[in-house]
Write a protein that holds these residues in place. Structure first.
Motif, PDB file in Angstrom:
ATOM      1  N   GLY A 137       0.791  -1.228   0.000  1.00 34.20           N
ATOM      2  CA  GLY A 137       0.000   0.000   0.000  1.00 34.20           C
ATOM      3  C   GLY A 137       0.816   1.267   0.000  1.00 34.20           C
ATOM      4  N   PHE A 138       2.142   1.141  -0.062  1.00 28.92           N
ATOM      5  CA  PHE A 138       2.997   2.341  -0.008  1.00 28.92           C
ATOM      6  C   PHE A 138       2.627   3.326  -1.123  1.00 28.92           C
ATOM      7  CE2 PHE A 138       5.510  -0.253   2.767  1.00 28.92           C
ATOM      8  CZ  PHE A 138       6.150   0.653   3.603  1.00 28.92           C
ATOM      9  N   PRO A 139       2.878   4.602  -0.886  1.00 35.14           N
ATOM     10  CA  PRO A 139       2.398   5.618  -1.831  1.00 35.14           C
ATOM     11  C   PRO A 139       3.198   5.734  -3.120  1.00 35.14           C
ATOM     12  CG  PRO A 139       3.576   6.658  -0.009  1.00 35.14           C
ATOM     13  CD  PRO A 139       3.443   5.206   0.335  1.00 35.14           C
ATOM     14  N   SER A 176       7.155  -1.551  -4.053  1.00 34.07           N
ATOM     15  CA  SER A 176       6.355  -0.574  -3.314  1.00 34.07           C
ATOM     16  C   SER A 176       5.698  -1.298  -2.151  1.00 34.07           C
ATOM     17  CB  SER A 176       5.323   0.103  -4.205  1.00 34.07           C
ATOM     18  OG  SER A 176       4.324  -0.806  -4.558  1.00 34.07           O
TER      19      SER A 176
ATOM     20  N   LEU B  14       5.377   4.023 -14.335  1.00 30.83           N
ATOM     21  CA  LEU B  14       6.833   3.989 -14.284  1.00 30.83           C
ATOM     22  C   LEU B  14       7.368   2.988 -15.301  1.00 30.83           C
ATOM     23  CD1 LEU B  14       7.471   4.045 -10.420  1.00 30.83           C
ATOM     24  CD2 LEU B  14       6.992   5.930 -11.980  1.00 30.83           C
ATOM     25  N   THR B  16       9.098   0.517 -14.856  1.00 35.82           N
ATOM     26  CA  THR B  16       9.007  -0.850 -14.341  1.00 35.82           C
ATOM     27  C   THR B  16       7.593  -1.423 -14.443  1.00 35.82           C
ATOM     28  OG1 THR B  16       8.682   0.168 -12.181  1.00 35.82           O
ATOM     29  CG2 THR B  16      10.904  -0.627 -12.697  1.00 35.82           C
ATOM     30  N   HIS B  18       5.055  -0.185 -12.638  1.00 35.96           N
ATOM     31  CA  HIS B  18       4.295   0.274 -11.475  1.00 35.96           C
ATOM     32  C   HIS B  18       3.382   1.428 -11.915  1.00 35.96           C
ATOM     33  CE1 HIS B  18       7.714  -1.755  -9.646  1.00 35.96           C
ATOM     34  NE2 HIS B  18       7.110  -1.728  -8.470  1.00 35.96           N
ATOM     35  N   GLN B  20       1.458   4.472 -10.331  1.00 35.32           N
ATOM     36  CA  GLN B  20       1.291   5.275  -9.119  1.00 35.32           C
ATOM     37  C   GLN B  20       0.016   6.103  -9.260  1.00 35.32           C
ATOM     38  OE1 GLN B  20       5.921   5.662  -7.670  1.00 35.32           O
ATOM     39  NE2 GLN B  20       5.030   7.413  -8.692  1.00 35.32           N
ATOM     40  N   TRP B  41      -1.520   5.259  -3.674  1.00 38.05           N
ATOM     41  CA  TRP B  41      -1.189   3.847  -3.684  1.00 38.05           C
ATOM     42  C   TRP B  41      -0.527   3.499  -5.026  1.00 38.05           C
ATOM     43  CZ3 TRP B  41      -6.098   5.785  -4.045  1.00 38.05           C
ATOM     44  CH2 TRP B  41      -6.845   5.462  -5.182  1.00 38.05           C
ATOM     45  N   VAL B  42       0.027   2.300  -5.069  1.00 36.02           N
ATOM     46  CA  VAL B  42       0.714   1.844  -6.284  1.00 36.02           C
ATOM     47  C   VAL B  42       0.097   0.520  -6.715  1.00 36.02           C
ATOM     48  CG1 VAL B  42       2.937   1.172  -7.284  1.00 36.02           C
ATOM     49  CG2 VAL B  42       2.862   2.937  -5.509  1.00 36.02           C
ATOM     50  N   LEU B  44       0.899  -2.702  -8.545  1.00 33.67           N
ATOM     51  CA  LEU B  44       2.102  -3.420  -8.982  1.00 33.67           C
ATOM     52  C   LEU B  44       1.806  -4.309 -10.172  1.00 33.67           C
ATOM     53  CD1 LEU B  44       3.237  -4.665  -5.465  1.00 33.67           C
ATOM     54  CD2 LEU B  44       4.143  -2.726  -6.722  1.00 33.67           C
ATOM     55  N   TYR B  72       8.997  -8.040 -13.313  1.00 34.76           N
ATOM     56  CA  TYR B  72       8.853  -7.556 -11.941  1.00 34.76           C
ATOM     57  C   TYR B  72       9.006  -8.699 -10.940  1.00 34.76           C
ATOM     58  CZ  TYR B  72       6.720  -5.931  -7.643  1.00 34.76           C
ATOM     59  OH  TYR B  72       6.481  -5.644  -6.323  1.00 34.76           O
TER      60      TYR B  72
END
Lengths: 213, 80
Positions: A137-139, A176, B14, B16, B18, B20, B41-42, B44, B72
Protein backbone atom coordinates in the motif's frame (compact mmCIF):
# COMPACT_ATOMS: atom_id res chain seq x y z
CA UNK A 1 10.08 48.01 -3.30
CA UNK A 2 6.61 46.80 -4.07
CA UNK A 3 6.25 44.95 -7.33
CA UNK A 4 2.50 45.34 -7.45
CA UNK A 5 1.40 48.60 -5.86
CA UNK A 6 -1.90 48.49 -4.02
CA UNK A 7 -4.66 49.85 -6.21
CA UNK A 8 -2.36 50.35 -9.16
CA UNK A 9 -3.58 49.59 -12.66
CA UNK A 10 0.04 49.20 -13.72
CA UNK A 11 1.62 46.34 -11.83
CA UNK A 12 4.96 47.12 -13.41
CA UNK A 13 5.49 50.62 -12.07
CA UNK A 14 8.47 49.66 -9.94
CA UNK A 15 11.74 51.51 -10.62
CA UNK A 16 13.48 48.66 -12.41
CA UNK A 17 10.58 48.04 -14.70
CA UNK A 18 12.71 46.37 -17.37
CA UNK A 19 13.71 43.57 -15.05
CA UNK A 20 10.12 42.83 -14.23
CA UNK A 21 8.70 42.62 -17.70
CA UNK A 22 7.50 39.07 -17.18
CA UNK A 23 5.54 39.80 -14.01
CA UNK A 24 1.87 40.17 -14.82
CA UNK A 25 -0.64 40.85 -12.08
CA UNK A 26 -3.60 38.51 -12.13
CA UNK A 27 -5.79 41.32 -10.84
CA UNK A 28 -4.37 44.80 -11.50
CA UNK A 29 -7.13 46.40 -9.44
CA UNK A 30 -6.14 44.51 -6.30
CA UNK A 31 -6.02 46.74 -3.24
CA UNK A 32 -3.43 44.78 -1.28
CA UNK A 33 0.19 43.96 -1.96
CA UNK A 34 0.86 40.45 -3.19
CA UNK A 35 4.60 40.24 -3.63
CA UNK A 36 7.35 42.36 -2.10
CA UNK A 37 11.13 42.49 -2.09
CA UNK A 38 12.46 43.87 1.19
CA UNK A 39 15.66 45.83 1.83
CA UNK A 40 17.59 42.55 2.28
CA UNK A 41 16.40 41.35 -1.14
CA UNK A 42 14.12 38.76 0.43
CA UNK A 43 11.06 38.07 -1.69
CA UNK A 44 7.81 37.63 0.21
CA UNK A 45 4.46 36.38 -0.96
CA UNK A 46 2.22 38.24 1.45
CA UNK A 47 -1.05 36.48 0.89
CA UNK A 48 -0.48 33.47 -1.30
CA UNK A 49 1.95 30.69 -2.06
CA UNK A 50 4.83 30.49 -4.47
CA UNK A 51 3.40 28.19 -7.11
CA UNK A 52 5.67 26.31 -9.48
CA UNK A 53 4.01 26.48 -12.88
CA UNK A 54 5.94 23.77 -14.69
CA UNK A 55 6.42 20.18 -13.59
CA UNK A 56 10.05 19.41 -12.88
CA UNK A 57 10.90 23.01 -12.00
CA UNK A 58 11.50 24.16 -8.44
CA UNK A 59 14.14 25.85 -6.34
CA UNK A 60 17.71 25.66 -7.61
CA UNK A 61 20.39 25.60 -4.89
CA UNK A 62 23.34 25.24 -7.27
CA UNK A 63 24.88 28.51 -6.07
CA UNK A 64 25.97 26.59 -2.96
CA UNK A 65 29.03 24.36 -2.88
CA UNK A 66 28.49 20.76 -3.89
CA UNK A 67 29.41 17.61 -1.99
CA UNK A 68 31.21 14.81 -3.81
CA UNK A 69 28.66 12.54 -5.43
CA UNK A 70 26.10 15.31 -5.80
CA UNK A 71 23.48 14.43 -8.42
CA UNK A 72 21.04 17.31 -8.16
CA UNK A 73 20.61 20.65 -6.44
CA UNK A 74 17.08 21.24 -7.65
CA UNK A 75 14.26 20.82 -5.14
CA UNK A 76 11.48 20.12 -7.58
CA UNK A 77 8.72 18.46 -5.58
CA UNK A 78 6.97 18.37 -2.25
CA UNK A 79 3.81 16.50 -1.37
CA UNK A 80 2.15 15.12 1.72
CA UNK A 81 -0.78 12.78 2.17
CA UNK A 82 -1.94 9.41 3.40
CA UNK A 83 -1.64 5.77 2.38
CA UNK A 84 -3.20 2.59 3.72
CA UNK A 85 -0.82 -0.07 5.08
CA UNK A 86 -2.02 -3.64 4.57
CA UNK A 87 -0.51 -6.77 6.14
CA UNK A 88 -0.03 -9.77 3.86
CA UNK A 89 2.32 -12.71 3.39
CA UNK A 90 4.10 -13.40 0.10
CA UNK A 91 1.42 -16.00 -0.56
CA UNK A 92 -1.74 -14.94 1.19
CA UNK A 93 -3.57 -18.26 1.26
CA UNK A 94 -6.44 -17.98 3.72
CA UNK A 95 -4.93 -15.05 5.63
CA UNK A 96 -7.69 -12.98 7.24
CA UNK A 97 -6.90 -9.64 8.86
CA UNK A 98 -9.10 -7.02 10.52
CA UNK A 99 -7.70 -3.83 11.96
CA UNK A 100 -8.43 -1.56 14.87
CA UNK A 101 -6.35 1.03 13.01
CA UNK A 102 -4.19 1.10 9.90
CA UNK A 103 -2.76 4.56 9.38
CA UNK A 104 -0.16 5.60 6.84
CA UNK A 105 1.15 9.09 6.19
CA UNK A 106 3.81 10.26 3.77
CA UNK A 107 5.86 13.24 2.77
CA UNK A 108 7.67 13.39 -0.54
CA UNK A 109 10.59 15.80 -0.66
CA UNK A 110 12.38 15.82 -3.98
CA UNK A 111 13.06 12.18 -4.80
CA UNK A 112 12.81 10.92 -1.20
CA UNK A 113 9.70 9.57 0.47
CA UNK A 114 9.17 9.45 4.22
CA UNK A 115 6.41 6.92 4.87
CA UNK A 116 5.04 6.18 8.33
CA UNK A 117 3.05 3.05 9.14
CA UNK A 118 1.02 2.51 12.28
CA UNK A 119 -1.31 -0.48 12.44
CA UNK A 120 -2.86 -2.87 14.94
CA UNK A 121 -4.93 -5.92 14.11
CA UNK A 122 -8.05 -7.07 15.91
CA UNK A 123 -8.21 -10.31 13.97
CA UNK A 124 -5.27 -12.16 12.44
CA UNK A 125 -5.69 -15.76 11.34
CA UNK A 126 -4.01 -17.99 8.77
CA UNK A 127 -3.39 -21.66 8.12
CA UNK A 128 -2.29 -21.84 4.48
CA UNK A 129 -0.40 -18.54 4.03
CA UNK A 130 3.33 -18.73 3.32
CA UNK A 131 6.37 -16.58 2.72
CA UNK A 132 7.48 -13.29 4.21
CA UNK A 133 5.56 -10.81 6.33
CA UNK A 134 4.88 -7.90 4.02
CA UNK A 135 3.30 -4.46 4.18
CA UNK A 136 1.71 -3.23 0.96
CA UNK A 137 0.00 0.00 0.00
CA UNK A 138 3.00 2.34 -0.01
CA UNK A 139 2.40 5.62 -1.83
CA UNK A 140 5.31 5.42 -4.28
CA UNK A 141 7.53 2.74 -5.78
CA UNK A 142 11.16 2.56 -4.69
CA UNK A 143 13.64 3.43 -7.42
CA UNK A 144 14.76 0.48 -9.47
CA UNK A 145 18.34 0.69 -8.23
CA UNK A 146 19.75 -2.75 -7.45
CA UNK A 147 21.47 -3.44 -4.14
CA UNK A 148 19.99 -0.33 -2.64
CA UNK A 149 17.59 -1.34 0.11
CA UNK A 150 16.27 1.17 2.61
CA UNK A 151 15.87 0.11 6.24
CA UNK A 152 14.22 1.44 9.34
CA UNK A 153 13.80 0.25 12.89
CA UNK A 154 10.33 -1.01 13.71
CA UNK A 155 8.22 -1.41 16.80
CA UNK A 156 6.22 -4.61 16.79
CA UNK A 157 3.99 -7.06 18.64
CA UNK A 158 2.78 -10.47 17.56
CA UNK A 159 6.11 -11.68 16.17
CA UNK A 160 8.00 -14.49 17.88
CA UNK A 161 11.48 -15.32 16.66
CA UNK A 162 13.81 -17.07 19.09
CA UNK A 163 17.39 -15.72 19.38
CA UNK A 164 16.54 -12.61 17.38
CA UNK A 165 16.25 -9.29 19.16
CA UNK A 166 15.69 -6.69 16.45
CA UNK A 167 13.24 -6.37 13.63
CA UNK A 168 13.45 -3.73 10.95
CA UNK A 169 11.39 -2.84 7.90
CA UNK A 170 13.11 -2.74 4.52
CA UNK A 171 12.18 -1.91 0.96
CA UNK A 172 14.23 -3.08 -1.99
CA UNK A 173 14.67 -1.66 -5.48
CA UNK A 174 11.55 -1.36 -7.66
CA UNK A 175 9.28 -2.44 -4.80
CA UNK A 176 6.36 -0.57 -3.31
CA UNK A 177 5.99 -2.96 -0.43
CA UNK A 178 8.27 -3.69 2.49
CA UNK A 179 9.41 -6.80 4.31
CA UNK A 180 10.87 -7.30 7.76
CA UNK A 181 14.38 -8.45 8.56
CA UNK A 182 15.18 -9.98 11.91
CA UNK A 183 18.65 -9.63 13.38
CA UNK A 184 20.39 -10.60 16.59
CA UNK A 185 23.85 -11.18 18.01
CA UNK A 186 25.51 -14.04 16.11
CA UNK A 187 22.40 -14.56 13.98
CA UNK A 188 22.10 -14.51 10.21
CA UNK A 189 19.90 -11.74 8.84
CA UNK A 190 16.62 -13.37 7.91
CA UNK A 191 13.12 -12.44 6.80
CA UNK A 192 10.25 -12.57 9.25
CA UNK A 193 8.13 -15.35 7.83
CA UNK A 194 4.70 -16.78 8.35
CA UNK A 195 5.89 -19.15 11.11
CA UNK A 196 7.13 -16.16 13.11
CA UNK A 197 3.74 -14.44 13.17
CA UNK A 198 1.40 -16.95 14.83
CA UNK A 199 -2.24 -17.13 13.86
CA UNK A 200 -4.65 -15.75 16.41
CA UNK A 201 -2.26 -13.11 17.73
CA UNK A 202 -2.49 -9.35 17.74
CA UNK A 203 -0.05 -7.76 15.33
CA UNK A 204 1.21 -4.22 15.88
CA UNK A 205 3.67 -2.66 13.45
CA UNK A 206 5.02 0.87 13.74
CA UNK A 207 7.84 2.31 11.66
CA UNK A 208 8.91 5.19 9.47
CA UNK A 209 10.70 4.18 6.31
CA UNK A 210 12.65 6.62 4.17
CA UNK A 211 13.27 5.55 0.61
CA UNK A 212 14.41 6.91 -2.71
CA UNK A 213 12.19 7.00 -5.75
CA UNK B 1 -22.53 25.58 -0.28
CA UNK B 2 -19.91 23.07 0.79
CA UNK B 3 -19.07 20.26 -1.57
CA UNK B 4 -16.72 17.31 -1.18
CA UNK B 5 -15.12 16.01 -4.35
CA UNK B 6 -13.00 12.86 -4.55
CA UNK B 7 -11.10 12.42 -7.80
CA UNK B 8 -8.19 10.41 -9.14
CA UNK B 9 -6.04 13.34 -10.21
CA UNK B 10 -2.81 11.57 -11.13
CA UNK B 11 -2.04 8.25 -12.81
CA UNK B 12 1.65 7.80 -13.41
CA UNK B 13 3.24 4.82 -15.15
CA UNK B 14 6.83 3.99 -14.28
CA UNK B 15 9.29 2.22 -16.56
CA UNK B 16 9.01 -0.85 -14.34
CA UNK B 17 5.25 -1.06 -14.90
CA UNK B 18 4.29 0.27 -11.47
CA UNK B 19 1.24 2.50 -11.71
CA UNK B 20 1.29 5.27 -9.12
CA UNK B 21 -2.20 6.56 -8.36
CA UNK B 22 -3.11 9.71 -6.47
CA UNK B 23 -6.59 10.45 -5.16
CA UNK B 24 -7.41 14.03 -4.22
CA UNK B 25 -10.17 14.91 -1.79
CA UNK B 26 -11.27 18.51 -2.25
CA UNK B 27 -13.55 20.61 -0.07
CA UNK B 28 -15.15 23.30 -2.21
CA UNK B 29 -17.30 26.23 -1.12
CA UNK B 30 -19.15 28.20 -3.78
CA UNK B 31 -16.70 27.06 -6.41
CA UNK B 32 -13.62 28.00 -4.36
CA UNK B 33 -11.35 25.20 -3.19
CA UNK B 34 -10.92 25.45 0.58
CA UNK B 35 -8.75 22.40 1.13
CA UNK B 36 -7.24 19.46 -0.67
CA UNK B 37 -5.71 16.26 0.69
CA UNK B 38 -4.04 13.36 -1.07
CA UNK B 39 -4.17 9.59 -0.69
CA UNK B 40 -1.81 7.42 -2.74
CA UNK B 41 -1.19 3.85 -3.68
CA UNK B 42 0.71 1.84 -6.28
CA UNK B 43 -0.68 -0.88 -8.53
CA UNK B 44 2.10 -3.42 -8.98
CA UNK B 45 2.63 -5.57 -12.07
CA UNK B 46 0.63 -8.71 -11.36
CA UNK B 47 -1.74 -7.05 -8.87
CA UNK B 48 -5.47 -7.65 -9.20
CA UNK B 49 -6.67 -4.29 -10.55
CA UNK B 50 -10.34 -5.23 -10.95
CA UNK B 51 -11.46 -2.93 -8.12
CA UNK B 52 -9.45 0.07 -9.30
CA UNK B 53 -10.85 3.23 -10.85
CA UNK B 54 -11.95 2.65 -14.47
CA UNK B 55 -9.10 4.74 -15.91
CA UNK B 56 -6.53 2.94 -13.78
CA UNK B 57 -7.97 -0.38 -14.95
CA UNK B 58 -7.59 0.62 -18.57
CA UNK B 59 -3.98 1.68 -18.02
CA UNK B 60 -3.20 -1.57 -16.20
CA UNK B 61 -4.77 -3.62 -18.99
CA UNK B 62 -2.31 -2.10 -21.42
CA UNK B 63 0.78 -1.86 -19.23
CA UNK B 64 0.70 -5.07 -17.22
CA UNK B 65 1.65 -7.44 -19.98
CA UNK B 66 3.00 -10.89 -19.15
CA UNK B 67 6.51 -9.68 -19.93
CA UNK B 68 6.23 -6.73 -17.52
CA UNK B 69 4.77 -8.94 -14.78
CA UNK B 70 7.44 -11.60 -15.27
CA UNK B 71 10.23 -9.01 -15.16
CA UNK B 72 8.85 -7.56 -11.94
CA UNK B 73 8.49 -10.99 -10.31
CA UNK B 74 12.08 -11.79 -11.28
CA UNK B 75 13.23 -8.50 -9.76
CA UNK B 76 11.39 -9.38 -6.54
CA UNK B 77 13.18 -12.71 -6.35
CA UNK B 78 16.50 -11.00 -6.98
CA UNK B 79 15.80 -8.62 -4.10
CA UNK B 80 15.48 -11.51 -1.66
Amino acid sequence: MAIAQPGSTDPLNAPDHALLHRIIAADPTATVQSLTVDSSDNVKALNGNFVIGTSGKGIDFSVDGSAAGMTSELLDDYEEGTWTPVVIFTTGGDLSVTYSYQVGTYQKVGNWVIASCNLRTTGFTHTTASGSLTITGFPFAHSGTSNYDNFSAAGWRGITKASYTNIGAYMAGAESQCYFYASGSGQVFTDVGVADVPTGGTVILKFTLNYQI
Amino acid sequence: MLEKKVVIDSIEVLETGHIQVRQATKIIEDGKELSKSYHRWVVLPGDDYSTQDERVKKVAEVIHTKEVVDTYKAQQLENK
